[in-house]
Design a protein around this motif. Structure first.
Motif, PDB file in Angstrom:
ATOM      1  N   THR A  74     -14.230  31.791  37.164  1.00  0.00           N
ATOM      2  CA  THR A  74     -13.112  32.462  38.159  1.00  0.00           C
ATOM      3  C   THR A  74     -12.841  32.011  39.582  1.00  0.00           C
ATOM      4  O   THR A  74     -11.980  31.669  39.604  1.00  0.00           O
ATOM      5  N   ALA A  75     -13.895  31.846  39.836  1.00  0.00           N
ATOM      6  CA  ALA A  75     -14.122  31.582  41.698  1.00  0.00           C
ATOM      7  C   ALA A  75     -12.574  30.089  41.995  1.00  0.00           C
ATOM      8  O   ALA A  75     -12.277  29.721  42.660  1.00  0.00           O
ATOM      9  N   VAL A  76     -13.832  28.794  40.906  1.00  0.00           N
ATOM     10  CA  VAL A  76     -13.527  27.479  41.148  1.00  0.00           C
ATOM     11  C   VAL A  76     -11.651  27.131  40.028  1.00  0.00           C
ATOM     12  O   VAL A  76     -11.033  26.809  41.062  1.00  0.00           O
ATOM     13  N   ALA A  77     -11.668  28.269  39.605  1.00  0.00           N
ATOM     14  CA  ALA A  77      -9.960  28.549  39.018  1.00  0.00           C
ATOM     15  C   ALA A  77      -9.290  28.592  40.310  1.00  0.00           C
ATOM     16  O   ALA A  77      -8.312  28.292  40.499  1.00  0.00           O
ATOM     17  N   LEU A  78      -9.063  29.792  40.939  1.00  0.00           N
ATOM     18  CA  LEU A  78      -8.770  30.053  42.402  1.00  0.00           C
ATOM     19  C   LEU A  78      -8.616  28.780  42.287  1.00  0.00           C
ATOM     20  O   LEU A  78      -7.065  28.795  43.152  1.00  0.00           O
ATOM     21  N   VAL A  79      -9.116  28.560  43.675  1.00  0.00           N
ATOM     22  CA  VAL A  79      -8.935  26.990  43.843  1.00  0.00           C
ATOM     23  C   VAL A  79      -8.263  25.625  43.015  1.00  0.00           C
ATOM     24  O   VAL A  79      -6.796  25.286  44.236  1.00  0.00           O
ATOM     25  N   GLY A  80      -8.284  25.630  41.707  1.00  0.00           N
ATOM     26  CA  GLY A  80      -7.065  24.706  40.929  1.00  0.00           C
ATOM     27  C   GLY A  80      -5.390  25.598  41.516  1.00  0.00           C
ATOM     28  O   GLY A  80      -4.902  25.070  41.287  1.00  0.00           O
ATOM     29  N   TYR A  81      -5.854  26.929  41.265  1.00  0.00           N
ATOM     30  CA  TYR A  81      -4.264  27.487  41.752  1.00  0.00           C
ATOM     31  C   TYR A  81      -3.724  26.969  42.522  1.00  0.00           C
ATOM     32  O   TYR A  81      -2.255  27.225  42.600  1.00  0.00           O
ATOM     33  N   TYR A  82      -4.514  26.799  44.113  1.00  0.00           N
ATOM     34  CA  TYR A  82      -3.544  26.569  45.057  1.00  0.00           C
ATOM     35  C   TYR A  82      -3.267  25.310  45.098  1.00  0.00           C
ATOM     36  O   TYR A  82      -2.322  24.999  45.730  1.00  0.00           O
ATOM     37  N   LEU A  83      -4.372  24.077  44.935  1.00  0.00           N
ATOM     38  CA  LEU A  83      -4.366  22.939  44.921  1.00  0.00           C
ATOM     39  C   LEU A  83      -3.150  22.707  43.927  1.00  0.00           C
ATOM     40  O   LEU A  83      -2.931  21.207  44.212  1.00  0.00           O
ATOM     41  N   TYR A  84      -2.985  23.030  43.030  1.00  0.00           N
ATOM     42  CA  TYR A  84      -2.224  22.362  41.841  1.00  0.00           C
ATOM     43  C   TYR A  84      -1.291  23.207  41.228  1.00  0.00           C
ATOM     44  O   TYR A  84      -1.250  23.630  39.786  1.00  0.00           O
ATOM     45  N   PRO A  85       0.010  24.123  41.514  1.00  0.00           N
ATOM     46  CA  PRO A  85       0.737  24.979  41.183  1.00  0.00           C
ATOM     47  C   PRO A  85       0.979  24.369  40.221  1.00  0.00           C
ATOM     48  O   PRO A  85       2.006  23.054  39.817  1.00  0.00           O
ATOM     49  N   LEU A  86       1.432  24.885  38.751  1.00  0.00           N
ATOM     50  CA  LEU A  86       1.691  23.981  37.525  1.00  0.00           C
ATOM     51  C   LEU A  86       2.795  24.862  36.495  1.00  0.00           C
ATOM     52  O   LEU A  86       2.314  26.310  36.496  1.00  0.00           O
ATOM     53  N   ALA A  87       4.346  24.853  36.564  1.00  0.00           N
ATOM     54  CA  ALA A  87       4.699  25.585  35.754  1.00  0.00           C
ATOM     55  C   ALA A  87       4.239  25.463  34.209  1.00  0.00           C
ATOM     56  O   ALA A  87       3.998  24.859  33.722  1.00  0.00           O
ATOM     57  N   PRO A  88       4.598  26.770  33.738  1.00  0.00           N
ATOM     58  CA  PRO A  88       4.047  26.844  32.154  1.00  0.00           C
ATOM     59  C   PRO A  88       5.119  25.735  31.475  1.00  0.00           C
ATOM     60  O   PRO A  88       6.138  26.086  32.237  1.00  0.00           O
ATOM     61  N   PRO A  89       4.432  25.325  30.303  1.00  0.00           N
ATOM     62  CA  PRO A  89       5.789  24.831  29.234  1.00  0.00           C
ATOM     63  C   PRO A  89       6.638  25.515  28.767  1.00  0.00           C
ATOM     64  O   PRO A  89       8.005  25.034  29.000  1.00  0.00           O
ATOM     65  N   ARG A  90       7.129  26.765  28.708  1.00  0.00           N
ATOM     66  CA  ARG A  90       7.674  28.211  28.778  1.00  0.00           C
ATOM     67  C   ARG A  90       9.121  27.764  30.248  1.00  0.00           C
ATOM     68  O   ARG A  90       9.899  28.040  29.128  1.00  0.00           O
ATOM     69  N   LEU A  91       8.535  27.422  30.989  1.00  0.00           N
ATOM     70  CA  LEU A  91       9.234  27.818  32.310  1.00  0.00           C
ATOM     71  C   LEU A  91       9.864  26.452  32.827  1.00  0.00           C
ATOM     72  O   LEU A  91      10.525  25.895  33.808  1.00  0.00           O
ATOM     73  N   MET A  92       9.064  25.229  31.728  1.00  0.00           N
ATOM     74  CA  MET A  92       9.887  24.004  32.671  1.00  0.00           C
ATOM     75  C   MET A  92      11.652  23.801  32.382  1.00  0.00           C
ATOM     76  O   MET A  92      12.458  23.876  31.710  1.00  0.00           O
ATOM     77  N   ASN A  93      12.014  22.509  33.064  1.00  0.00           N
ATOM     78  CA  ASN A  93      13.321  22.457  33.344  1.00  0.00           C
ATOM     79  C   ASN A  93      13.643  21.002  31.806  1.00  0.00           C
ATOM     80  O   ASN A  93      12.732  20.527  31.514  1.00  0.00           O
ATOM     81  N   GLY A  94      15.180  21.360  31.892  1.00  0.00           N
ATOM     82  CA  GLY A  94      15.429  20.699  30.526  1.00  0.00           C
ATOM     83  C   GLY A  94      13.984  20.740  29.207  1.00  0.00           C
ATOM     84  O   GLY A  94      14.980  20.640  28.063  1.00  0.00           O
ATOM     85  N   GLY A  95      13.380  21.419  28.979  1.00  0.00           N
ATOM     86  CA  GLY A  95      12.897  21.825  28.005  1.00  0.00           C
ATOM     87  C   GLY A  95      13.092  22.744  26.766  1.00  0.00           C
ATOM     88  O   GLY A  95      13.786  23.262  27.293  1.00  0.00           O
ATOM     89  N   ASP A  96      12.362  21.959  25.508  1.00  0.00           N
ATOM     90  CA  ASP A  96      12.879  22.715  25.117  1.00  0.00           C
ATOM     91  C   ASP A  96      12.412  23.801  24.032  1.00  0.00           C
ATOM     92  O   ASP A  96      12.480  23.986  22.752  1.00  0.00           O
ATOM     93  N   PHE A  97      11.362  24.442  24.645  1.00  0.00           N
ATOM     94  CA  PHE A  97      10.112  25.053  24.945  1.00  0.00           C
ATOM     95  C   PHE A  97      11.032  26.714  24.268  1.00  0.00           C
ATOM     96  O   PHE A  97      11.554  27.068  25.032  1.00  0.00           O
ATOM     97  N   ILE A  98      10.318  27.348  23.740  1.00  0.00           N
ATOM     98  CA  ILE A  98      10.780  29.101  22.926  1.00  0.00           C
ATOM     99  C   ILE A  98       9.631  29.900  23.812  1.00  0.00           C
ATOM    100  O   ILE A  98       9.148  29.416  23.830  1.00  0.00           O
TER     101      ILE A  98
END
Length: 321
Positions: free
Chosen positions: A142-166
């Motif tokens: 969990t601790a190393v995951a927090l580092v990932g959240y900080y260094l590499y912000p990533l939108a989930p597929p449902r929030l992508m621009n121009g995507g057709d995800f539901i």
């Protein structure tokens, strides 16, 4: 005067408990690496504080929306290049079955808490000797995951621009989800890499498969992270590669535990002595005193026997030193 020879009482070295021998001549890190029986109140406090800290840090990470969306586009392109970009098809297929997608929404929102806590309780009760090491794997992951959240912000597929995800949570109004309603403002929506749903569920699955004795329970343990992988993709909350990130974090957690304890958590003893270091030292002292003063004990036994007029045949007096 002649030389004085000091002779170590015979059998004293063998009488010393292993924990005492391990502690002697070593500093606190050695004692911390020795498996001990966990304390209930401390574990409850530690888990509560740790999860609060995890949520605080995760949600305090700046929501870098532009960068998170750019990273999502890059991940999507990489998956297309690798031929594994099937998340959209899975999302639409599962969403067409109302009861299935609603069930998966609640699975995603709740089960990673329930199952993870359940496995921790099971370890505490049935495998106390392995509890601390296995818990360390979870915390380091969990601790190393927090580092990932900080260094590499990533939108989930449902929030992508121009995507057709539901966005299945929004469409089906899943109650209690951190991604819907007012609750979405309390959670960082752009912390998708790595997926801790995969990291935690795989930790649970491997722990159950390695330590459970009932075959069908071990099978369920292995199926749990596999089903979780389908859920995070079907609900458009993660890419496949987010799951890979969660697996790498778990590998880091196991490495930390291996380096700290010298063995993998599942290879440690199942149980540990209930007595602490002080009582172990006291037991060693009693063993030493009994060995060196055996003659005194025998004389006192003879006095007792003569005073009673009959030999003492109770097992408590014979052979105990």
């Amino acid at each position: 005067m002649g030389e004085t020879t000091v002779t170590k009482p015979e059998g004293l070295e063998a009488a010393l408990p292993e924990t005492v021998a391990a502690d002697s001549g070593h500093g606190p890190p050695r004692r911390l690496r020795t498996p001990r029986r966990p304390r209930f109140w401390f574990e409850i406090l530690l888990i509560a504080v740790s999860y609060w800290t995890y949520s605080l840090v995760r949600n305090a990470v700046p929501e870098q929306r532009t960068e998170a969306l750019h990273n999502a586009d890059w991940i999507w392109q990489v998956e297309h290049h690798l031929g594994i970009a099937v998340e959209e098809s899975v999302n639409h297929a599962v969403n067409s079955v109302h009861w299935l997608i609603v069930g998966m929404n609640y699975y995603y929102a709740t089960l990673h808490f329930i199952v993870t806590l359940g496995v921790l309780v099971w370890l505490y009760r049935r495998h106390p000797g392995r509890y601390a090491a296995t818990r360390l794997v979870l915390f380091a992951t969990t601790a190393v995951a927090l580092v990932g959240y900080y260094l590499y912000p990533l939108a989930p597929p449902r929030l992508m621009n121009g995507g057709d995800f539901i966005d299945t949570v929004m469409v089906h109004q899943t109650w209690g989800s951190m991604a819907s309603g007012d609750l979405k403002h309390m959670s960082n929506q752009y912390a998708a890499m790595p997926s801790m749903h995969i990291g935690w569920s795989l930790w649970c699955g491997l722990t159950i498969a390695a330590l459970a004795t009932v075959p069908w329970v071990r099978v369920l343990g292995l199926l749990y992270p596999a089903l979780t992988l389908v859920v995070i993709v079907a609900t458009a909350n993660h890419f496949w590669l987010d799951a890979v990130g969660g697996m790498l974090c778990l590998a880091f957690g196991f490495t930390v535990a291996r380096l700290w304890y010298g063995r993998q958590p599942y290879a440690l003893p199942r149980t540990v002595p209930t007595r602490g270091p002080r009582s172990s030292r006291a037991a060693a002292g009693r063993a030493a005193a009994g060995t060196s003063g055996r003659g005194v004990t025998d004389r006192s036994q003879g006095v007792r026997d003569r005073s009673q007029g009959v030999p003492d045949r109770s097992p408590g007096w014979s052979g105990r030193s």
